[in-house]
Structures are given as structure tokens and as C-alpha cells.
Design a protein around this motif. Sequence first.
Motif, PDB file in Angstrom:
ATOM      1  N   TYR A   1      -8.485  -9.874  58.747  1.00  9.17           N
ATOM      2  CA  TYR A   1      -9.177 -10.696  59.743  1.00  9.17           C
ATOM      3  C   TYR A   1     -10.145 -11.660  59.060  1.00  9.17           C
ATOM      4  O   TYR A   1     -10.204 -12.837  59.411  1.00  9.17           O
ATOM      5  N   GLU A   2     -10.905 -11.162  58.114  1.00  9.71           N
ATOM      6  CA  GLU A   2     -11.881 -12.024  57.424  1.00  9.71           C
ATOM      7  C   GLU A   2     -11.179 -13.195  56.741  1.00  9.71           C
ATOM      8  O   GLU A   2     -11.656 -14.333  56.796  1.00  9.71           O
ATOM      9  N   ALA A   3     -10.056 -12.931  56.104  1.00  9.57           N
ATOM     10  CA  ALA A   3      -9.304 -14.003  55.447  1.00  9.57           C
ATOM     11  C   ALA A   3      -8.784 -14.999  56.481  1.00  9.57           C
ATOM     12  O   ALA A   3      -8.923 -16.214  56.311  1.00  9.57           O
ATOM     13  N   ASP A   4      -8.213 -14.501  57.568  1.00  8.45           N
ATOM     14  CA  ASP A   4      -7.683 -15.376  58.617  1.00  8.45           C
ATOM     15  C   ASP A   4      -8.795 -16.199  59.267  1.00  8.45           C
ATOM     16  O   ASP A   4      -8.641 -17.392  59.521  1.00  8.45           O
ATOM     17  N   HIS A   5      -9.925 -15.562  59.520  1.00  8.41           N
ATOM     18  CA  HIS A   5     -11.078 -16.240  60.115  1.00  8.41           C
ATOM     19  C   HIS A   5     -11.561 -17.377  59.209  1.00  8.41           C
ATOM     20  O   HIS A   5     -11.822 -18.488  59.673  1.00  8.41           O
ATOM     21  N   THR A   6     -11.647 -17.102  57.921  1.00  9.67           N
ATOM     22  CA  THR A   6     -12.100 -18.119  56.965  1.00  9.67           C
ATOM     23  C   THR A   6     -11.133 -19.293  56.916  1.00  9.67           C
ATOM     24  O   THR A   6     -11.543 -20.455  56.926  1.00  9.67           O
TER      25      THR A   6
ATOM     26  N   ARG B   1      -6.333  -8.536  68.165  1.00  8.76           N
ATOM     27  CA  ARG B   1      -5.016  -8.563  67.518  1.00  8.76           C
ATOM     28  C   ARG B   1      -3.927  -8.442  68.571  1.00  8.76           C
ATOM     29  O   ARG B   1      -4.010  -7.631  69.482  1.00  8.76           O
ATOM     30  N   MET B   2      -2.892  -9.266  68.441  1.00  3.47           N
ATOM     31  CA  MET B   2      -1.811  -9.265  69.423  1.00  3.47           C
ATOM     32  C   MET B   2      -0.881  -8.069  69.304  1.00  3.47           C
ATOM     33  O   MET B   2      -0.041  -7.846  70.172  1.00  3.47           O
ATOM     34  N   ASP B   3      -1.046  -7.269  68.234  1.00  2.85           N
ATOM     35  CA  ASP B   3      -0.256  -6.049  68.123  1.00  2.85           C
ATOM     36  C   ASP B   3      -1.008  -4.852  68.697  1.00  2.85           C
ATOM     37  O   ASP B   3      -0.516  -3.736  68.677  1.00  2.85           O
ATOM     38  N   GLY B   4      -2.211  -5.099  69.232  1.00  5.07           N
ATOM     39  CA  GLY B   4      -2.981  -4.047  69.885  1.00  5.07           C
ATOM     40  C   GLY B   4      -3.849  -3.214  68.964  1.00  5.07           C
ATOM     41  O   GLY B   4      -4.612  -2.379  69.445  1.00  5.07           O
ATOM     42  N   GLN B   5      -3.751  -3.409  67.672  1.00  7.90           N
ATOM     43  CA  GLN B   5      -4.586  -2.642  66.756  1.00  7.90           C
ATOM     44  C   GLN B   5      -6.009  -3.202  66.776  1.00  7.90           C
ATOM     45  O   GLN B   5      -6.216  -4.390  66.964  1.00  7.90           O
ATOM     46  N   ARG B   6      -6.973  -2.312  66.560  1.00  3.59           N
ATOM     47  CA  ARG B   6      -8.362  -2.755  66.455  1.00  3.59           C
ATOM     48  C   ARG B   6      -8.581  -3.317  65.043  1.00  3.59           C
ATOM     49  O   ARG B   6      -8.139  -2.723  64.065  1.00  3.59           O
ATOM     50  N   ILE B   7      -9.274  -4.420  64.973  1.00  2.00           N
ATOM     51  CA  ILE B   7      -9.567  -5.031  63.676  1.00  2.00           C
ATOM     52  C   ILE B   7     -10.353  -4.066  62.801  1.00  2.00           C
ATOM     53  O   ILE B   7     -10.172  -4.022  61.591  1.00  2.00           O
ATOM     54  N   THR B   8     -11.169  -3.235  63.430  1.00  2.00           N
ATOM     55  CA  THR B   8     -12.018  -2.303  62.689  1.00  2.00           C
ATOM     56  C   THR B   8     -11.330  -0.980  62.365  1.00  2.00           C
ATOM     57  O   THR B   8     -11.968  -0.082  61.823  1.00  2.00           O
ATOM     58  N   GLU B   9     -10.026  -0.848  62.687  1.00  2.00           N
ATOM     59  CA  GLU B   9      -9.328   0.418  62.444  1.00  2.00           C
ATOM     60  C   GLU B   9      -9.232   0.771  60.972  1.00  2.00           C
ATOM     61  O   GLU B   9      -9.204   1.938  60.621  1.00  2.00           O
ATOM     62  N   SER B  10      -9.112  -0.238  60.136  1.00  2.00           N
ATOM     63  CA  SER B  10      -8.984   0.053  58.709  1.00  2.00           C
ATOM     64  C   SER B  10      -9.562  -1.099  57.900  1.00  2.00           C
ATOM     65  O   SER B  10      -9.643  -2.228  58.395  1.00  2.00           O
ATOM     66  N   PRO B  11      -9.929  -0.815  56.660  1.00  2.00           N
ATOM     67  CA  PRO B  11     -10.425  -1.889  55.801  1.00  2.00           C
ATOM     68  C   PRO B  11      -9.375  -2.976  55.568  1.00  2.00           C
ATOM     69  O   PRO B  11      -9.720  -4.141  55.410  1.00  2.00           O
ATOM     70  N   VAL B  12      -8.110  -2.606  55.587  1.00  2.00           N
ATOM     71  CA  VAL B  12      -7.048  -3.598  55.383  1.00  2.00           C
ATOM     72  C   VAL B  12      -7.016  -4.593  56.544  1.00  2.00           C
ATOM     73  O   VAL B  12      -6.931  -5.804  56.332  1.00  2.00           O
TER      74      VAL B  12
END
Length: 133
Positions: free
Chosen positions: A42-47, A26-37
Amino acid sequence: MKRIISIVIVGTVVAACAGPKLVPVRMDGQRITESPVLAHGYEADHTICRGETQKANLSKTKHYYGGVAGIAESLDQAQAAGDVYAGCMAQRGYAMVKEEEAEAKRAQYSAVASSVAGASPLATGSVTKQAGR
């Protein structure tokens, strides 16, 4: 014998052309796994981006080359598909980076996001409506 040598050479070329594994950061530095949101986003964007990549692949003119020319064409198409995916993910706020560099890049993005959040607003040349005017 020539066929075996050709297969070995082609296999070596294909293996050499396979690039490093890229992972999203993530370009904002947050980990994708930090929260279910974030994970759900990510899953939606990936799809969505996989769908865009498939559309790009379907729109290409297929060339039916044999031998090394066919392999080169396949590699070009694979590279183009990877570029479409990376561009789509970038539009959604993800950078595709080498797996071994992912944590360092995430930390870099996080530091930039923190410094921007704490800084005063930058003049961008855009006009904003001020209160009372």
C-alpha cells in the motif's frame, strides 16, 4: 464590512465543497493492515499515485483568477487531482470510499472475492491452450 462578509461567504462555500474523507480499501477484501507485506505494498502504491497526481497538477495550465472565480478554479483543480489519485489507486486494486463506509465495503469485497475463489471458472470468451492439443 463588505470584505468581512465576502470572506465569510467564501469560507462557507469552501467548507461546503470539502467532501467526505476518503480512505483506501483493497478490492480483494483484505485489510491493508493484515500483514507487513500488504502494508508495504500500500505504501508503495500510495507513493506512486501521489507522484502521478503531482505530475497531473504540474501539467495544468494555471489561471490567475481573483475572488470567487479563483476559488472555483482551485476547487476544480483539487477535484481533478483527487480523480487522478483515485484512478491510479483503482489500477492498483484499491477503491477510495467514504471513511464511515470503509468496513462495510471491505466486507462486501471480501465476500465477492471468496465467492469467486470458490466458483468454477467463468467463460470469458478468451481462448486458452488445452493440454494435449
